[in-house]
Design a protein around this motif. Structure first.
Motif, PDB file in Angstrom:
ATOM      1  N   SER A 181       0.834  -1.193   0.000  1.00  0.00           N
ATOM      2  CA  SER A 181       0.000   0.000   0.000  1.00  0.00           C
ATOM      3  C   SER A 181       0.871   1.247   0.000  1.00  0.00           C
ATOM      4  O   SER A 181       2.103   1.174   0.037  1.00  0.00           O
ATOM      5  CB  SER A 181      -0.906   0.005   1.239  1.00  0.00           C
ATOM      6  N   GLU A 182       0.217   2.416  -0.010  1.00  0.00           N
ATOM      7  CA  GLU A 182       0.929   3.692   0.099  1.00  0.00           C
ATOM      8  C   GLU A 182       0.179   4.598   1.067  1.00  0.00           C
ATOM      9  O   GLU A 182      -0.929   5.067   0.780  1.00  0.00           O
ATOM     10  CB  GLU A 182       1.055   4.365  -1.260  1.00  0.00           C
ATOM     11  N   ALA A 183       0.778   4.787   2.236  1.00  0.00           N
ATOM     12  CA  ALA A 183       0.232   5.680   3.250  1.00  0.00           C
ATOM     13  C   ALA A 183       1.165   6.878   3.399  1.00  0.00           C
ATOM     14  O   ALA A 183       2.359   6.772   3.105  1.00  0.00           O
ATOM     15  CB  ALA A 183       0.109   4.950   4.589  1.00  0.00           C
ATOM     16  N   PRO A 184       0.661   8.027   3.842  1.00  0.00           N
ATOM     17  CA  PRO A 184       1.572   9.138   4.156  1.00  0.00           C
ATOM     18  C   PRO A 184       2.583   8.677   5.207  1.00  0.00           C
ATOM     19  O   PRO A 184       2.201   8.161   6.254  1.00  0.00           O
ATOM     20  CB  PRO A 184       0.628  10.213   4.702  1.00  0.00           C
ATOM     21  N   GLY A 185       3.873   8.821   4.902  1.00  0.00           N
ATOM     22  CA  GLY A 185       4.891   8.232   5.776  1.00  0.00           C
ATOM     23  C   GLY A 185       4.852   6.732   5.585  1.00  0.00           C
ATOM     24  O   GLY A 185       5.263   6.217   4.555  1.00  0.00           O
ATOM     25  N   TYR A 186       4.335   6.026   6.587  1.00  0.00           N
ATOM     26  CA  TYR A 186       4.016   4.609   6.427  1.00  0.00           C
ATOM     27  C   TYR A 186       3.022   4.217   7.507  1.00  0.00           C
ATOM     28  O   TYR A 186       2.895   4.885   8.542  1.00  0.00           O
ATOM     29  CB  TYR A 186       5.268   3.724   6.497  1.00  0.00           C
ATOM     30  N   ASN A 187       2.294   3.175   7.264  1.00  0.00           N
ATOM     31  CA  ASN A 187       1.315   2.651   8.223  1.00  0.00           C
ATOM     32  C   ASN A 187       1.144   1.176   7.907  1.00  0.00           C
ATOM     33  O   ASN A 187       0.618   0.816   6.845  1.00  0.00           O
ATOM     34  CB  ASN A 187      -0.014   3.391   8.109  1.00  0.00           C
ATOM     35  N   GLY A 210      -0.869  -3.396   4.278  1.00  0.00           N
ATOM     36  CA  GLY A 210      -0.300  -2.165   4.799  1.00  0.00           C
ATOM     37  C   GLY A 210       0.872  -1.652   3.997  1.00  0.00           C
ATOM     38  O   GLY A 210       1.237  -2.193   2.940  1.00  0.00           O
ATOM     39  N   ASP A 211       1.442  -0.571   4.527  1.00  0.00           N
ATOM     40  CA  ASP A 211       2.598   0.101   3.952  1.00  0.00           C
ATOM     41  C   ASP A 211       3.726  -0.058   4.973  1.00  0.00           C
ATOM     42  O   ASP A 211       3.670   0.499   6.069  1.00  0.00           O
ATOM     43  CB  ASP A 211       2.257   1.566   3.724  1.00  0.00           C
ATOM     44  N   PHE A 212       4.767  -0.821   4.612  1.00  0.00           N
ATOM     45  CA  PHE A 212       5.713  -1.333   5.600  1.00  0.00           C
ATOM     46  C   PHE A 212       6.935  -0.430   5.760  1.00  0.00           C
ATOM     47  O   PHE A 212       7.658  -0.166   4.803  1.00  0.00           O
ATOM     48  CB  PHE A 212       6.141  -2.749   5.212  1.00  0.00           C
ATOM     49  N   ASN A 225      14.930   7.883   3.535  1.00  0.00           N
ATOM     50  CA  ASN A 225      14.261   8.134   4.819  1.00  0.00           C
ATOM     51  C   ASN A 225      12.825   8.600   4.622  1.00  0.00           C
ATOM     52  O   ASN A 225      12.312   9.446   5.346  1.00  0.00           O
ATOM     53  CB  ASN A 225      15.040   9.189   5.623  1.00  0.00           C
ATOM     54  N   HIS A 226      12.161   8.014   3.612  1.00  0.00           N
ATOM     55  CA  HIS A 226      10.817   8.451   3.256  1.00  0.00           C
ATOM     56  C   HIS A 226       9.732   7.475   3.699  1.00  0.00           C
ATOM     57  O   HIS A 226       8.693   7.351   3.053  1.00  0.00           O
ATOM     58  CB  HIS A 226      10.729   8.697   1.745  1.00  0.00           C
ATOM     59  N   GLY A 227       9.955   6.787   4.804  1.00  0.00           N
ATOM     60  CA  GLY A 227       8.888   5.961   5.386  1.00  0.00           C
ATOM     61  C   GLY A 227       8.886   4.545   4.866  1.00  0.00           C
ATOM     62  O   GLY A 227       9.445   3.636   5.480  1.00  0.00           O
ATOM     63  N   THR A 228       8.253   4.323   3.730  1.00  0.00           N
ATOM     64  CA  THR A 228       8.112   2.978   3.177  1.00  0.00           C
ATOM     65  C   THR A 228       9.489   2.346   2.932  1.00  0.00           C
ATOM     66  O   THR A 228      10.362   2.944   2.301  1.00  0.00           O
ATOM     67  CB  THR A 228       7.345   3.026   1.849  1.00  0.00           C
ATOM     68  N   GLN A 229       9.654   1.102   3.419  1.00  0.00           N
ATOM     69  CA  GLN A 229      10.941   0.420   3.315  1.00  0.00           C
ATOM     70  C   GLN A 229      10.905  -0.822   2.433  1.00  0.00           C
ATOM     71  O   GLN A 229      11.866  -1.139   1.762  1.00  0.00           O
ATOM     72  CB  GLN A 229      11.429   0.027   4.720  1.00  0.00           C
ATOM     73  N   GLY A 280      -6.130   2.595  -0.595  1.00  0.00           N
ATOM     74  CA  GLY A 280      -4.923   2.749   0.205  1.00  0.00           C
ATOM     75  C   GLY A 280      -3.667   2.914  -0.600  1.00  0.00           C
ATOM     76  O   GLY A 280      -2.554   2.843  -0.070  1.00  0.00           O
ATOM     77  N   GLY A 281      -3.811   3.166  -1.915  1.00  0.00           N
ATOM     78  CA  GLY A 281      -2.652   3.442  -2.750  1.00  0.00           C
ATOM     79  C   GLY A 281      -1.787   2.232  -3.060  1.00  0.00           C
ATOM     80  O   GLY A 281      -2.072   1.100  -2.640  1.00  0.00           O
TER      81      GLY A 281
END
Length: 308
Positions: A181-187, A210-212, A225-229, A280-281
């Protein structure tokens, strides 16, 4: 380069032998052995109508013996015909219904069309491409260098080369990619209904959980360093039996319904529509990102067409 076929003398290859069973078609091949010709030139040489010649040309093309393409001429579009085969080896003791595979690795940045909404962005393994959350940069010429891309909703579309000949049919297509998925930051609890279309037909949907971003991706660059890994490695299979995600049925759509035919690219669309239950992108990972050092891997299994 010499182009040749290995042909079993069997009913599996009847289309090939039927193409050679006409004196007219043999004469066409004799003419094309000297160089390309358009349909009108062939018709005049044979003293036949263009309509009749076109039917003969179609049969030779479907057998994989010749190849035709449209070209602009003085009097409009012309159909230019070329020999697409130099040799054929006949096996009178058939080798059986053997299948072959064609494999492609498509970089995630080499999409050919898109329609997306923020949050969104692209990055190579060394830098962000353009500005974040600005869909216009999906048209930046550097998008082909992307190793990761993400968007809030919408779709991206890839063209898969199709090297099947006219007398061959696909038995299955398998597509593997790392995705989430794609969440702002990550979720990590951010479900997204991701649908997969091949040649305009929806073959199924998978819900990403989810967005890991809790743990670093094995191949994700240190500077990132943009959240999603990382994402999850998913394998889509469309066969003669139906469509599956990681071996679990997601629809009854079969390979025969996808219209995979000679001379036509295969179009893959990956989408999270605004009408989905879980909008959820999507994030798609390529080489040098995530936990799997791969792009979008495609395998097409095929064999000679059966026609009796």
């Amino acid at each position: 380069m010499v182009i040749f076929m290995k042909i079993d003398v069997s009913t599996d290859n009847i289309k090939f032998f039927e193409a050679l069973s006409s004196a007219t078609r043999i004469r066409i091949l004799e003419m094309l052995s000297c160089g390309p010709m358009n349909v009108k030139e062939i018709a005049e040489a044979l003293e036949m109508s263009s309509a009749i010649v076109t039917r003969h040309i179609q049969q030779l093309e479907e057998a994989g013996i010749i190849k035709c393409e449209n070209s602009s001429g003085i009097r409009g579009i012309q159909k230019i015909c070329n020999l697409d085969l130099d040799q054929a080896v006949l096996f009178f003791r058939p080798r059986g219904k053997q299948s072959s595979t064609i494999k492609h690795s498509i970089p995630v940045g080499q999409y050919h069309a898109y329609s997306i909404t923020p949050t969104c962005g692209l990055s190579s393994d060394s830098r962000i491409i353009g500005l974040l959350d600005d869909p216009r940069y999906f048209a930046d010429p550097d998008h082909t260098k992307a190793n990761i891309l993400w968007f809030g909703s919408g779709w991206v579309e890839y063209r898969i080369p199709n090297y099947l000949l006219g007398n061959q049919e696909a038995r299955y297509i398998e597509i593997s990619m790392e995705i989430c998925s794609e969440a702002p930051g990550y979720n990590e609890n951010w479900p997204s209904d991701i649908s997969f279309f091949i040649n305009g037909i929806e073959v199924g949907m998978w819900t990403s959980p989810g967005d890991f971003g809790d743990s670093k991706g094995v191949f994700t660059p240190d500077w990132w360093n943009h959240g999603t890994q990382h994402g999850l490695l998913k394998t889509l299979l469309v066969s003669t039996e139906g469509s599956y995600m990681d071996g679990i049925s997601i629809s009854n759509v079969t390979i025969g319904e996808l219209g995979i035919s000679y001379g036509q690219d295969i179009v893959l669309r990956i989408a999270n529509t605004e009408t989905a239950r879980n909008v959820g992108g999507i994030t798609i990972f390529g080489k040098n990102f995530g936990n799997y050092d791969q792009d979008i891997n495609v395998t097409i299994d095929y064999r000679n067409r059966v026609k009796i």
